[in-house]
Design a protein around this motif. Sequence first.
Motif, PDB file in Angstrom:
ATOM      1  N   MET A   1     -44.629  11.549  21.257  1.00 49.50           N
ATOM      2  CA  MET A   1     -44.660  10.132  21.605  1.00 49.50           C
ATOM      3  C   MET A   1     -46.092   9.619  21.681  1.00 49.50           C
ATOM      4  O   MET A   1     -46.411   8.547  21.177  1.00 49.50           O
ATOM      5  N   MET A   2     -46.956  10.398  22.291  1.00 48.85           N
ATOM      6  CA  MET A   2     -48.351   9.969  22.432  1.00 48.85           C
ATOM      7  C   MET A   2     -49.067   9.928  21.094  1.00 48.85           C
ATOM      8  O   MET A   2     -49.975   9.112  20.888  1.00 48.85           O
ATOM      9  N   ALA A   3     -48.667  10.807  20.151  1.00 49.73           N
ATOM     10  CA  ALA A   3     -49.341  10.844  18.853  1.00 49.73           C
ATOM     11  C   ALA A   3     -49.175   9.534  18.091  1.00 49.73           C
ATOM     12  O   ALA A   3     -50.047   9.151  17.307  1.00 49.73           O
ATOM     13  N   SER A   4     -48.052   8.865  18.293  1.00 50.78           N
ATOM     14  CA  SER A   4     -47.822   7.564  17.619  1.00 50.78           C
ATOM     15  C   SER A   4     -47.428   6.519  18.649  1.00 50.78           C
ATOM     16  O   SER A   4     -46.553   5.686  18.401  1.00 50.78           O
ATOM     17  N   PHE A   5     -48.079   6.550  19.801  1.00 54.77           N
ATOM     18  CA  PHE A   5     -47.635   5.730  20.925  1.00 54.77           C
ATOM     19  C   PHE A   5     -47.606   4.245  20.586  1.00 54.77           C
ATOM     20  O   PHE A   5     -46.641   3.546  20.898  1.00 54.77           O
ATOM     21  N   GLN A   6     -48.633   3.750  19.956  1.00 56.49           N
ATOM     22  CA  GLN A   6     -48.705   2.311  19.693  1.00 56.49           C
ATOM     23  C   GLN A   6     -47.557   1.864  18.792  1.00 56.49           C
ATOM     24  O   GLN A   6     -46.893   0.862  19.052  1.00 56.49           O
ATOM     25  N   ASP A   7     -47.300   2.645  17.723  1.00 48.37           N
ATOM     26  CA  ASP A   7     -46.235   2.277  16.794  1.00 48.37           C
ATOM     27  C   ASP A   7     -44.855   2.443  17.430  1.00 48.37           C
ATOM     28  O   ASP A   7     -43.972   1.596  17.256  1.00 48.37           O
ATOM     29  N   LEU A   8     -44.676   3.544  18.173  1.00 46.68           N
ATOM     30  CA  LEU A   8     -43.372   3.792  18.775  1.00 46.68           C
ATOM     31  C   LEU A   8     -43.068   2.809  19.899  1.00 46.68           C
ATOM     32  O   LEU A   8     -41.921   2.362  20.050  1.00 46.68           O
ATOM     33  N   SER A   9     -44.063   2.468  20.683  1.00 50.37           N
ATOM     34  CA  SER A   9     -43.829   1.509  21.770  1.00 50.37           C
ATOM     35  C   SER A   9     -43.480   0.138  21.214  1.00 50.37           C
ATOM     36  O   SER A   9     -42.602  -0.558  21.751  1.00 50.37           O
ATOM     37  N   ALA A  10     -44.134  -0.254  20.133  1.00 50.19           N
ATOM     38  CA  ALA A  10     -43.813  -1.540  19.502  1.00 50.19           C
ATOM     39  C   ALA A  10     -42.406  -1.512  18.915  1.00 50.19           C
ATOM     40  O   ALA A  10     -41.647  -2.486  19.021  1.00 50.19           O
ATOM     41  N   LEU A  11     -42.054  -0.358  18.314  1.00 50.90           N
ATOM     42  CA  LEU A  11     -40.724  -0.219  17.728  1.00 50.90           C
ATOM     43  C   LEU A  11     -39.642  -0.355  18.791  1.00 50.90           C
ATOM     44  O   LEU A  11     -38.683  -1.119  18.632  1.00 50.90           O
ATOM     45  N   MET A  12     -39.789   0.372  19.890  1.00 54.13           N
ATOM     46  CA  MET A  12     -38.770   0.340  20.934  1.00 54.13           C
ATOM     47  C   MET A  12     -38.772  -0.972  21.722  1.00 54.13           C
ATOM     48  O   MET A  12     -37.754  -1.387  22.247  1.00 54.13           O
ATOM     49  N   ARG A  13     -39.919  -1.620  21.781  1.00 56.21           N
ATOM     50  CA  ARG A  13     -39.981  -2.901  22.491  1.00 56.21           C
ATOM     51  C   ARG A  13     -39.328  -4.011  21.672  1.00 56.21           C
ATOM     52  O   ARG A  13     -38.626  -4.869  22.216  1.00 56.21           O
ATOM     53  N   ASN A  14     -39.553  -3.995  20.355  1.00 56.16           N
ATOM     54  CA  ASN A  14     -39.039  -5.063  19.502  1.00 56.16           C
ATOM     55  C   ASN A  14     -37.632  -4.794  18.988  1.00 56.16           C
ATOM     56  O   ASN A  14     -36.955  -5.711  18.512  1.00 56.16           O
ATOM     57  N   HIS A  15     -37.192  -3.539  19.062  1.00 50.57           N
ATOM     58  CA  HIS A  15     -35.871  -3.182  18.542  1.00 50.57           C
ATOM     59  C   HIS A  15     -35.193  -2.239  19.534  1.00 50.57           C
ATOM     60  O   HIS A  15     -34.841  -1.099  19.213  1.00 50.57           O
ATOM     61  N   LYS A  16     -34.972  -2.733  20.745  1.00 52.40           N
ATOM     62  CA  LYS A  16     -34.419  -1.899  21.809  1.00 52.40           C
ATOM     63  C   LYS A  16     -33.056  -1.322  21.443  1.00 52.40           C
ATOM     64  O   LYS A  16     -32.685  -0.241  21.885  1.00 52.40           O
ATOM     65  N   GLU A  17     -32.321  -2.046  20.616  1.00 58.33           N
ATOM     66  CA  GLU A  17     -30.949  -1.636  20.324  1.00 58.33           C
ATOM     67  C   GLU A  17     -30.861  -0.311  19.563  1.00 58.33           C
ATOM     68  O   GLU A  17     -29.844   0.390  19.641  1.00 58.33           O
ATOM     69  N   ILE A  18     -31.945   0.084  18.847  1.00 60.07           N
ATOM     70  CA  ILE A  18     -31.828   1.283  18.013  1.00 60.07           C
ATOM     71  C   ILE A  18     -31.725   2.553  18.855  1.00 60.07           C
ATOM     72  O   ILE A  18     -31.327   3.593  18.334  1.00 60.07           O
ATOM     73  N   ARG A  19     -32.080   2.473  20.132  1.00 58.40           N
ATOM     74  CA  ARG A  19     -31.919   3.667  20.969  1.00 58.40           C
ATOM     75  C   ARG A  19     -30.456   4.066  21.075  1.00 58.40           C
ATOM     76  O   ARG A  19     -30.130   5.230  21.352  1.00 58.40           O
ATOM     77  N   HIS A  20     -29.542   3.110  20.845  1.00 54.30           N
ATOM     78  CA  HIS A  20     -28.119   3.413  20.915  1.00 54.30           C
ATOM     79  C   HIS A  20     -27.620   4.124  19.657  1.00 54.30           C
ATOM     80  O   HIS A  20     -26.420   4.375  19.518  1.00 54.30           O
ATOM     81  N   LEU A  21     -28.532   4.442  18.737  1.00 59.71           N
ATOM     82  CA  LEU A  21     -28.178   5.192  17.539  1.00 59.71           C
ATOM     83  C   LEU A  21     -28.664   6.633  17.591  1.00 59.71           C
ATOM     84  O   LEU A  21     -28.406   7.413  16.675  1.00 59.71           O
ATOM     85  N   ILE A  22     -29.394   6.998  18.640  1.00 58.88           N
ATOM     86  CA  ILE A  22     -29.924   8.365  18.749  1.00 58.88           C
ATOM     87  C   ILE A  22     -28.816   9.266  19.285  1.00 58.88           C
ATOM     88  O   ILE A  22     -28.406   9.152  20.441  1.00 58.88           O
ATOM     89  N   THR A  23     -28.346  10.156  18.451  1.00 62.12           N
ATOM     90  CA  THR A  23     -27.187  10.992  18.762  1.00 62.12           C
ATOM     91  C   THR A  23     -27.621  12.430  19.073  1.00 62.12           C
ATOM     92  O   THR A  23     -28.493  12.956  18.391  1.00 62.12           O
ATOM     93  N   PRO A  24     -27.011  13.089  20.091  1.00 69.29           N
ATOM     94  CA  PRO A  24     -25.870  12.679  20.915  1.00 69.29           C
ATOM     95  C   PRO A  24     -26.257  11.972  22.210  1.00 69.29           C
ATOM     96  O   PRO A  24     -25.382  11.653  23.009  1.00 69.29           O
ATOM     97  N   GLY A  25     -27.554  11.757  22.420  1.00 70.56           N
ATOM     98  CA  GLY A  25     -27.983  11.159  23.682  1.00 70.56           C
ATOM     99  C   GLY A  25     -27.373   9.803  23.939  1.00 70.56           C
ATOM    100  O   GLY A  25     -27.100   9.439  25.087  1.00 70.56           O
ATOM    101  N   ASN A  26     -27.121   9.025  22.849  1.00 69.08           N
ATOM    102  CA  ASN A  26     -26.588   7.668  23.034  1.00 69.08           C
ATOM    103  C   ASN A  26     -25.242   7.678  23.735  1.00 69.08           C
ATOM    104  O   ASN A  26     -25.037   7.002  24.750  1.00 69.08           O
ATOM    105  N   TYR A  27     -24.301   8.461  23.216  1.00 68.32           N
ATOM    106  CA  TYR A  27     -22.969   8.399  23.818  1.00 68.32           C
ATOM    107  C   TYR A  27     -22.893   9.165  25.134  1.00 68.32           C
ATOM    108  O   TYR A  27     -22.071   8.847  25.994  1.00 68.32           O
TER     109      TYR A  27
END
Length: 558
Positions: A187-213
């Motif tokens: 996470m820290m290696a690409s923190f800026q890109d990943l934080s922007a991704l998760m901040r602007n597209h919060k919904e995609i976390r619901h696609l990470i399997t199996p953690g989502n369900y």
Amino acid sequence: MSSIVSRRPFDEAQRRFRQLLAIRPEMTVERLAFYVAVFFTVFCNAAFFRAVGGTRAFEGASGWGVALSLVLMIGALNMLLLCLVLNRWTVRPVLTVLIPVTAMAAHFMSRYTVYLDADMLRNILHTDGKESGELLSVGMLPAFLSLGVLPTLMVWRVRLKKRPMGRAVLVRLGAIALSLLVAGGAMMASFQDLSALMRNHKEIRHLITPGNYIVSLVRVAQHDGAQHRPKTPIGVNAHVVGRDPSAKPRLLVIVVGETVRAQNWGLNGYARQTTPQLRDIGPINFTDMTSCGSATEVSVPCMFSPFGRAHYDEDRIAHTQSLLNVLDHAGISVLWRDNQTGCKGVCEGLSFESFEHARDPQACTAEGCLDEVMLLGLAGEIARRPGDQVVVLHQLGSHGPSYAKRYPERLRRFTPTCETGDLGDCTRDQIVNAYDNSVLATDDFLARTIRFLAEQSSRDTAMIYLSDHGESLGENGLYLHGVPYAIAPDTQTHVPMVMWFSPGFAADRKLDIDCMKQESHAPASQDNLFHSVLGLMQVNTPEYDRKLDLFDRCIAPA
């Protein structure tokens, strides 16, 4: 001699198969967990990585770094999860459940772009067997066998190494620490890109399997566990005002539609006339109506609550009485008739009839009933209840994916149609044709309801129809509904609403129908239902908000 030669390939194949069955690799629980974590990350997260690619996060100079960071982070989190739940005694039973379920989750997310958040999990868990069965098809077998059954069989072939308790604990703690270190480092290696991704597209976390369900399942369990708390009463002092004691009693029917979207509603100008009977009747049609949610489990409780989408609070809505309770407190008789999976808590403590397993030979088959079944015996139920009444009819409507089961053969006007619940086996034209035929069935049901109400000469009658949410029919790769509301497309949140009033009801209520038809082009939402019904039925209660009453401008002052 020739028969002996001919058997040699067969014998050799048998020998090799027996050798394959004899293979039983030996490994530690941690190593098996690692292999399963890699399997989940690589083979069960295609929908997630495809969604991230759609955000263009993999483009540019940092794209490869983002991709590698996500793979390492998800893999490490999967490893962490498995290290927390697996041991020598639980590893086989847990993975026997986890692997096939994850395979099916991956299949449906890839097939229909389903987001497995808590609302979607609640929809799945509260769906009855008949509706669930419609999602099962031959098309899912390859994914189930290759990603579910085969890996599970391989798990059962593994011989687990035993360690002394002290060493086993140290190794497990080390694996947990390493998983945390890798996840944090990635996470820290690409923190800026990943934080922007998760901040602007919060919904995609619901696609990470199996953690989502798994996370969503915990949230649903917590929410449902709290359902036993008593609901906060509202409108306990509600009462009807301004009614002439000699006036006819009123009957309002609220039809809660299912999965009908505004874009395919004939009265809204759709290219096809999917509402021909309503067109001839000429009801008040609201052209700009939005839903409170993109799934039944959200929209139905929300539309009957005083809070709505504007003040949405899932827990508060679930534990507060509904519009129907307020009407009941005011002395108005309430009846809920259901051709689906229940009233989602909004009719708790009130009269309820289910037609889910009705046996009417004309309206029902072994697979379920058409909505018209809810009109059977309704006249008798109404006659048993004196005074003003509100009846709710909860449709099965256009519930997917088996749209072809939602209408009778006589309404199969748009062809060819998709005849299976596996939408991936149909063309988009076939899907839309079957869906539009199901909308024709809703048009037919509403016309029948209006004709029934027009025949009730001893009462002033009215009907309000409002669909709970819309549906995606393949636009941008989306099917069905339930996309998180923040990113849900208009096809899932724009819904039809129509109203019809008998001349006696309109006259007694001093309701200007022409005025209402003008108002029907203004933006409205399911937030208006609670307050509009109270205003229409002349219920005085502190919960009523005149500004949200759609009828207020069109009712002459007393």
